[in-house]
Structures are given as structure tokens and as C-alpha cells.
Design an enzyme around this catalytic site. Structure first.
Site, PDB file in Angstrom:
ATOM      1  N   LYS A   4       0.837  -1.204   0.000  1.00 56.42           N
ATOM      2  CA  LYS A   4       0.000   0.000   0.000  1.00 56.42           C
ATOM      3  C   LYS A   4       0.875   1.258   0.000  1.00 56.42           C
ATOM      4  CE  LYS A   4      -3.955  -2.293   0.674  1.00 56.42           C
ATOM      5  NZ  LYS A   4      -3.471  -3.673   0.728  1.00 56.42           N
ATOM      6  N   ASN A  38       2.330  -4.199  -5.936  1.00 59.09           N
ATOM      7  CA  ASN A  38       2.390  -5.531  -5.351  1.00 59.09           C
ATOM      8  C   ASN A  38       3.736  -6.182  -5.644  1.00 59.09           C
ATOM      9  OD1 ASN A  38      -0.650  -6.224  -4.519  1.00 59.09           O
ATOM     10  ND2 ASN A  38      -0.656  -5.010  -6.386  1.00 59.09           N
ATOM     11  N   GLU A  62      -1.816   0.573  -5.834  1.00 59.11           N
ATOM     12  CA  GLU A  62      -0.949  -0.310  -5.055  1.00 59.11           C
ATOM     13  C   GLU A  62       0.208  -0.767  -5.924  1.00 59.11           C
ATOM     14  OE1 GLU A  62      -2.748  -3.584  -2.998  1.00 59.11           O
ATOM     15  OE2 GLU A  62      -4.464  -2.410  -2.312  1.00 59.11           O
ATOM     16  N   ARG A 104     -15.368  -3.590  -5.224  1.00 59.27           N
ATOM     17  CA  ARG A 104     -14.018  -4.110  -5.364  1.00 59.27           C
ATOM     18  C   ARG A 104     -13.913  -4.991  -6.604  1.00 59.27           C
ATOM     19  NH1 ARG A 104     -13.836  -7.002   0.321  1.00 59.27           N
ATOM     20  NH2 ARG A 104     -15.879  -7.597  -0.520  1.00 59.27           N
ATOM     21  N   LYS A 141      -8.896   1.835   3.676  1.00 60.38           N
ATOM     22  CA  LYS A 141      -8.413   0.457   3.710  1.00 60.38           C
ATOM     23  C   LYS A 141      -7.267   0.304   4.696  1.00 60.38           C
ATOM     24  CE  LYS A 141      -6.037   1.302  -0.719  1.00 60.38           C
ATOM     25  NZ  LYS A 141      -5.946   0.845  -2.124  1.00 60.38           N
ATOM     26  N   ARG A 198      -4.376  -4.857 -13.311  1.00 54.16           N
ATOM     27  CA  ARG A 198      -3.113  -5.390 -12.827  1.00 54.16           C
ATOM     28  C   ARG A 198      -2.123  -5.369 -13.991  1.00 54.16           C
ATOM     29  NH1 ARG A 198      -1.493  -8.888  -9.000  1.00 54.16           N
ATOM     30  NH2 ARG A 198      -2.415  -7.301  -7.656  1.00 54.16           N
ATOM     31  N   ARG A 246      -9.616  -6.151 -13.603  1.00 55.24           N
ATOM     32  CA  ARG A 246     -10.489  -6.905 -12.704  1.00 55.24           C
ATOM     33  C   ARG A 246     -11.716  -6.048 -12.418  1.00 55.24           C
ATOM     34  NH1 ARG A 246      -5.712  -7.385  -8.632  1.00 55.24           N
ATOM     35  NH2 ARG A 246      -5.616  -5.264  -9.431  1.00 55.24           N
ATOM     36  N   ASP A 268      -1.247  -2.005  -9.512  1.00 55.11           N
ATOM     37  CA  ASP A 268      -2.693  -1.894  -9.593  1.00 55.11           C
ATOM     38  C   ASP A 268      -3.024  -0.474 -10.021  1.00 55.11           C
ATOM     39  OD1 ASP A 268      -2.899  -4.485  -8.788  1.00 55.11           O
ATOM     40  OD2 ASP A 268      -3.605  -4.039  -6.762  1.00 55.11           O
TER      41      ASP A 268
END
Length: 314
Positions: free
Chosen positions: A125, A283, A281, A233, A160, A210, A225, A273
Site C-alpha cells: 500500500k 504488489n 498499489e 471491489r 483500507k 493489474r 479486474r 494496480d
């Protein structure tokens, strides 16, 4: 090469979509030797090297009983040609300690991907804070008053926790502020835990993309997504629909800037993301999306990854 995958239990893999399995399958097709252990199996003792009780295994081709393991045996990580850290989040204290054991293994000669120090330095994050030019309005705080002020300024927000995964613990609060106080209390535990707050990005309706980056180079297709039904979400873990699509010009701009920087730090595989034009984000623990992109576009992500791994391990 001998490849050790530090991962979740093999028995838990959903092979029809698991990216670590895709890596294993590609590596096996090239004749590489596959080994696996869990992070909890890592051991170090003075006078020795970081070791693990690991299993060598082969792939069977059966979608149900997909691997055939040998008996567990003691191995040193430095005795492997490459160690792939693929344990899923959360990034908790045990994950943190595992990165220190893996870093000790590096001092003993092991080659670990992603680099353990880089895993610690890039919490998924908070890593976006280094690249403010690519993110939307964002607040990181423990203080309820700061969150309320951010909501007053932006009206529609996402809150979050910093240690969530798969969309866990994400809340949306609209202009009416309904339940904002309760959500703040739930997430920050009366000031004990830090929360990330971001302006809601309506482009989520077109998908939370992604973007995979391998050794600094973006894969040419992202996996969008897309949230389903009333869900906000897009995460696949909560029912999001994965649709592969070519990278946009903005996607390329983001990935071509961030990718080489992170690759230089030892992050062989990164998953950005992106919602609309904004990174949400970065990852680095166990980015996924390999199989969905490959199945929908024909671009073999696992092949690109093992190519990069072989170059880095040579």
C-alpha cells in the site's frame, strides 16, 4: 537449475489460476528441478547456513493430484540456483522475519527473488507514496480528524487497512458520510493502527488493472479486474471478472517509469494496480494474473518470467 519455491502449501494451490504454478510448469518444461517449502520451514543455526526441510517434486499433469513429492529432506538455500519467495500476504511479523532469514541466505550465496530487503522496503500500500505523480488524492494517518477532513474535501472516499489483501477490509463512504465514524473506529482501532484513505475513482467500473512488470519491462497486456453486481471491489478473490486488455498510453507511461526503478532494487516481478490513470498499489510479494493474461491473449507470461529468472541466475 535447482529452484526452491518458498510458498504456501502446495496442497492449497488452485492450479487453474495460480501464477506460482504457472512458473513451476514453465520451469519444469525446461528441465529445471523443482523444490518447495513454506516460510515456516526456514531455519538458521550458528555454524551453519539458512536451511529448510523441503520437498523435491515433479508435475503429474493431473489437474487434481498435480504434483508428486519426494520425502522431505534438509537443504541449504545457498545450495539452490534460485530461491523464489512466493508466500502470499499478509505482510505480518512472520513474513518480516522470513525476509531476514532469506537475506542471511543471500549473504551465504543464495539468489533470492524478489530480493528480501526490497520486499521489506516496498509495503504494497505505502510503496505508491514514492510516485505521487501517478496517484490520486491519498491520505495515510492514524487520526480520525484527518480522515474526516479528507472526506469533507473529497466527499466520496475509500478507506483500507495497510495489511489487507484480496480486497479485504476495504470500505467506501459517499457524500452522506454514512457510517464513517464506525468505519474509522474499525480500521484505526481508536488511533492504534494506520489507515490509507483515497478519493474514490469511478473508473473502477472499467476495472482495477493489474499491470505485470518483469525485470523492469511491462507485459503488453493488463488484467482488468471488473467489479460485479453491487460490489465496489474488483479483486478476483471477491468475485471480480478478469478481462485482459492492451496497455494504454498512460499504463505504459506509469510502468516504464516505475518498472526500471524497482528492477534495479532487486524486484524481478512487480504487479501495479491501476484504476483509470492512477496507481493504487504496488504488489511485490506474490503478484498474480499470469494464467488469465496468457489464456486470453496468447502472451506467455510464465515464459517471460522464467526467461528473466534464468538471466538473473546465470
Amino acid at each position: 537449475m535447482k529452484l526452491l519455491f518458498v510458498a504456501d502449501p502446495l496442497e492449497s494451490f488452485k492450479t487453474y489460476k495460480d501464477s506460482t504454478f504457472a512458473m513451476m510448469r514453465e520451469a519444469a518444461s525446461r528441465g529445471h528441478e523443482l523444490w518447495a517449502c513454506e516460510a515456516k520451514d526456514l531455519v538458521w543455526q550458528r555454524g551453519g547456513q539458512v536451511s529448510a526441510q523441503a520437498r523435491r517434486f515433479t508435475l503429474t499433469g493431473d489437474p487434481h493430484d498435480w504434483f508428486a513429492p519426494e520425502a522431505r529432506t534438509g537443504i541449504t538455500l545457498a545450495g539452490m540456483d534460485a530461491v523464489l519467495m512466493r508466500s502470499d500476504p499478509p505482510f505480518d511479523s512472520e513474513y518480516f522475519y522470513a525476509t531476514h532469514l532469506l537475506e542471511q541466505a543471500e549473504r551465504e550465496g543464495a539468489r533470492v527473488f524478489n530480493k528480501p530487503a526490497a520486499l521489506r522496503d516496498h509495503p504494497e500500500k505505502l510503496a505508491i507514496l514514492e510516485f505521487p505523480q501517478f496517484i490520486g488524492p491519498t491520505l495515510v494517518t492514524r487520526h480520525a480528524a484527518e480522515i474526516r477532513a479528507f472526506h469533507a474535501a473529497h466527499q466520496d472516499i475509500i478507506l483500507k487497512p495497510l495489511d489487507g489483501m484480496g480486497g479485504m477490509g476495504i470500505f467506501r463512504v459517499g457524500p452522506d458520510g454514512l457510517n464513517l465514524g464506525s468505519i474509522i473506529e474499525t480500521l484505526n482501532k481508536h488511533g492504534a493502527q494506520t489507515v490509507m484513505v483515497q478519493r474514490y475513482l469511478p473508473e473502477i467500473a472499467q476495472g482495477d488493472k493489474r499491470i505485470l512488470i518483469i525485470d523492469g519491462e511491462p507485459i503488453p497486456h493488463a488484467l482488468a479486474r471488473i467489479p460485479q453486481g453491487s460490489e465496489i471491489r474488483g479483486n478476483m478473490a471477491v468475485g471480480g471478472k478478469g478481462v485482459a486488455q492492451p496497455l494504454s498510453a498512460r499504463d505504459h507511461e506509469i510502468a516504464s517509469t516505475i518498472g526500471p526503478i524497482l528492477a534495479e532494487r532487486g524486484l524481478l516481478l512487480v504487479g501495479l494496480d491501476v484504476i483509470g490513470d492512477c496507481v493504487t498499489e504496488i504488489n511485490v510479494t506474490s503478484p498474480t494474473g499470469f494464467q488469465e493474461i496468457t489464456q486470453q491473449t496468447g502472451f506467455d507470461v510464465a515464459r517471460a518470467f522464467i526467461n528473466a529468472l534464468e538471466r538473473r541466475s546465470a
